[in-house]
Motif scaffolding. Structure first.
Motif, PDB file in Angstrom:
ATOM      1  N   ASP A 192      13.594 -44.898 -48.953  1.00 37.64           N
ATOM      2  CA  ASP A 192      14.787 -44.406 -48.259  1.00 37.64           C
ATOM      3  C   ASP A 192      15.281 -43.106 -48.883  1.00 37.64           C
ATOM      4  OD1 ASP A 192      14.841 -46.426 -46.395  1.00 37.64           O
ATOM      5  OD2 ASP A 192      16.220 -47.695 -47.543  1.00 37.64           O
ATOM      6  N   GLU A 193      15.210 -43.024 -50.196  1.00 34.42           N
ATOM      7  CA  GLU A 193      15.672 -41.815 -50.891  1.00 34.42           C
ATOM      8  C   GLU A 193      14.803 -40.605 -50.526  1.00 34.42           C
ATOM      9  OE1 GLU A 193      16.289 -40.087 -55.455  1.00 34.42           O
ATOM     10  OE2 GLU A 193      15.636 -42.175 -55.128  1.00 34.42           O
ATOM     11  N   ASP A 196      15.387 -39.567 -46.869  1.00 33.67           N
ATOM     12  CA  ASP A 196      16.631 -38.811 -46.680  1.00 33.67           C
ATOM     13  C   ASP A 196      16.480 -37.377 -47.184  1.00 33.67           C
ATOM     14  OD1 ASP A 196      17.794 -41.038 -45.588  1.00 33.67           O
ATOM     15  OD2 ASP A 196      18.846 -41.648 -47.426  1.00 33.67           O
ATOM     16  N   TYR A 197      15.766 -37.212 -48.291  1.00 32.01           N
ATOM     17  CA  TYR A 197      15.547 -35.850 -48.806  1.00 32.01           C
ATOM     18  C   TYR A 197      14.721 -35.032 -47.820  1.00 32.01           C
ATOM     19  CZ  TYR A 197      14.231 -31.931 -51.719  1.00 32.01           C
ATOM     20  OH  TYR A 197      14.048 -30.651 -52.183  1.00 32.01           O
TER      21      TYR A 197
END
Length: 455
Positions: A192-193, A196-197
C-alpha cells in the motif's frame, strides 16, 4: 502513394503523404487499381462489365478533385524538409536501469531474467542522481524530460527510486526542466505504501501481466517456482483503483504458445483495466515460443476479433483502450518524430547500474553497442550519428512503405538483433505493425460512421 484495403465491410484508402483517409465505395476502390496510371477510357473499358460507364466517369471526376485538393496521390513534402535535414539530436528521455535483478523468471525475457547477460546488481543513488544530472545538462532547451525507472524489477531497489526521483525534482528549477517519471513493474513487491507513492509521484506506470492465470503463469513464474498471477492481480487492481485519471498501462507479451491473445486482452478489461497493451514476443528463431511467418494469419485474425470486440463496447462502461490501436490520424507528432521514430541512441538512452550508456534498454548487455558512461561523461558521437541517420528515408524498405509515417522505421534493436543492421527492419515486426495500423484506421472510420460523422 496510396494504400487501400478493405475490412469489416468498409473500403478504405489512405493517402500516405497527406495522411488523408477516405472511406469509399467498391467502384472507386476498383478504379484505384488503375487510375491515374491509365486514362479514364481504359479504366472504363476494364470495369464496364461491373459498373455503368457514366458512373465510372463520374467517380473518376471525384478522384480528380481529391488529387487537385492534395488529398490523394499527394507529393512527399518531407524528405527534404529543412527542419528534418538540419536537426540536431538532443537528449529528452532516459531508461534508468535501477535493478539488474528480478524476482520473476519469465521464459521469454530479453533481459536474461533481469541480469542483462551480466552480473545481478542494483544501481546506487549516486549513479542515479548523476544520470538525471547528465540528462538535465545535455537536453539543451527541452523542458519536459522523460525518465523510466526500469529493471529487472525496479521495486527491488525502491528506496533508490525514491531518492533519485526526489533529486530530479530538486534540480528542476536550476535547469528549467520538468521530469516526468514512469515506472515499469511486475507488481510482486507492491505494498500500500509503494502504491501510494507511485500514484503520487509517477506520471505513468506500466504493469506487466500476460493475461489469464493460465497464460500468465505459464511464462511468468516466481524465482522459487509457482505462478505470479494470484499475487500481482489484486495489487494491480488496487493501484489502478486509487490512480484516478493518471496514466497507466497493463502490458502483456504473447508468444507462439498463446496466439489466441485477444482473450487475454479481454480478460484485462474484465479485471477492470482500461488501458491495455499486448506485445508480440521477439526472440531468436527455433525456440518453442518464437513467433514465425506461419503464425501471422492467426495473429491477424486476433487483431480483427479484438477490434470488433472493442467496437461493440465503444461508448459503454465496458469499453477499453488498446495501445497499438491508438494512432493519431492527424499524423500525430512533429515531422522529425514521424520520420525518425523513438530517438534511440540520439534522443533516448539507457543507463545501467554501473553508469554505462546504451542506445536503449534492449541494447543493454551488448558491449559493442555501449555508447559511453555518465560517470566520466564519455559519449560516442559516431554511434549517435549512426542512430540519428537511421530514419525512414535511409532504410530502403521503409522509404517505399505506406506505413512509414506511423511506424517510423520500426525498432532499431530488433533490426540489429535479427539483421545485424539498424537500417534493415525486422520483417515480422513490419508485417504485424501494418496489420495493427490497418485495423486502427478501420476502427476509427467505423466509429465515425457509427456516430454519424462521415467527413
Amino acid at each position: 502513394m496510396i494504400h487501400k484495403f478493405n475490412q469489416g465491410g468498409l473500403y478504405i484508402v489512405l493517402d500516405v503523404n497527406s495522411g488523408a483517409i477516405h472511406v469509399i465505395d467498391e467502384m472507386v476502390y476498383d478504379i484505384l487499381d488503375y487510375y491515374p496510371n491509365v486514362n479514364p477510357q481504359e479504366v472504363t473499358s476494364k470495369l464496364k462489365d461491373k459498373y455503368l460507364e457514366q458512373n465510372i466517369l463520374e467517380a473518376i471526376e471525384d478522384v480528380d478533385s481529391l488529387i487537385a485538393e492534395g488529398f490523394l496521390f499527394s507529393p512527399d513534402k518531407y524528405e527534404n524538409n529543412i527542419h528534418f535535414k538540419s536537426r540536431k539530436p538532443v537528449l529528452k528521455s532516459m531508461c534508468l536501469h535501477v535493478a539488474h535483478d528480478c524476482n520473476l523468471r519469465c521464459g521469454y525475457c530479453f533481459a536474461s531474467q533481469g541480469d542483462f547477460q551480466g552480473t545481478r546488481s542494483l544501481m546506487s543513488a549516486e549513479v542515479g542522481k548523476k544520470a538525471l544530472l547528465y540528462l538535465a545538462q545535455n537536453s539543451e532547451n527541452r523542458y519536459n524530460l522523460e525518465v523510466d525507472f526500469f529493471g529487472g524489477e525496479p521495486l527491488m531497489n525502491f528506496e533508490v527510486v525514491k531518492e533519485v526521483a526526489e533529486y530530479g525534482k530538486n534540480i528542476e528549477k536550476l535547469y528549467n526542466k520538468n521530469f516526468r517519471y514512469t515506472i515499469t513493474t511486475n507488481g510482486m513487491l507492491l505494498t500500500d505504501e509503494i502504491t501510494d507513492y507511485i500514484n503520487e509521484h509517477m506520471d505513468n506506470v506500466v504493469m506487466s501481466l500476460d493475461g489469464t492465470k493460465e497464460t500468465n503463469d505459464k511464462m511468468r513464474p516466481r524465482v522459487g517456482g509457482g505462478g505470479s498471477y494470484d499475487i500481482i492481480v489484486p495489487k494491480f487492481q488496487n493501484l489502478v483503483s486509487k490512480r484516478g485519471d493518471k496514466d497507466y498501462f497493463i502490458r502483456g507479451t504473447f508468444t507462439k504458445l498463446n496466439l489466441d491473445f485477444a482473450k487475454d486482452i479481454k480478460h484485462f478489461a474484465e479485471l477492470g483495466f482500461k488501458s491495455t497493451s499486448m506485445e508480440p514476443v521477439v526472440s531468436e528463431p527455433g525456440l518453442p515460443y518464437t513467433i514465425d511467418e506461419s503464425d501471422l494469419p492467426i495473429i491477424n485474425k486476433q487483431y480483427d476479433d479484438l477490434a470488433e470486440e472493442m467496437l461493440s463496447r465503444h461508448g459503454s462502461k465496458e469499453d477499453f483502450g488498446f495501445f497499438h490501436f491508438n494512432i493519431d490520424l492527424e499524423q500525430g507528432p512533429c515531422i522529425i518524430k514521424r520520420l525518425s521514430g523513438c530517438g534511440a541512441g540520439s534522443e533516448y538512452i539507457a543507463v545501467t547500474p554501473e553508469g554505462d550508456i546504451y542506445p536503449c534498454h534492449q541494447f543493454v548487455g551488448q558491449e559493442e553497442m555501449k555508447m559511453g558512461s555518465i560517470l566520466d561523461k564519455s559519449w560516442d558521437n559516431e554511434m549517435s550519428t549512426m542512430f540519428k541517420n537511421a530514419h525512414v528515408y535511409n532504410k530502403p524498405s521503409c522509404k517505399s512503405c505506406w506505413a512509414r509515417f506511423y511506424c517510423s522505421g520500426g525498432c532499431h534493436a530488433n533490426a540489429y538483433n535479427f539483421n545485424g543492421d539498424i537500417n534493415v527492419p525486422y520483417e515480422i515486426g513490419c508485417k504485424l505493425e501494418k496489420k495493427r495500423l490497418e485495423t486502427s484506421i478501420y476502427m476509427q472510420a467505423k466509429i465515425m460512421l457509427m456516430e454519424g460523422n462521415d467527413d
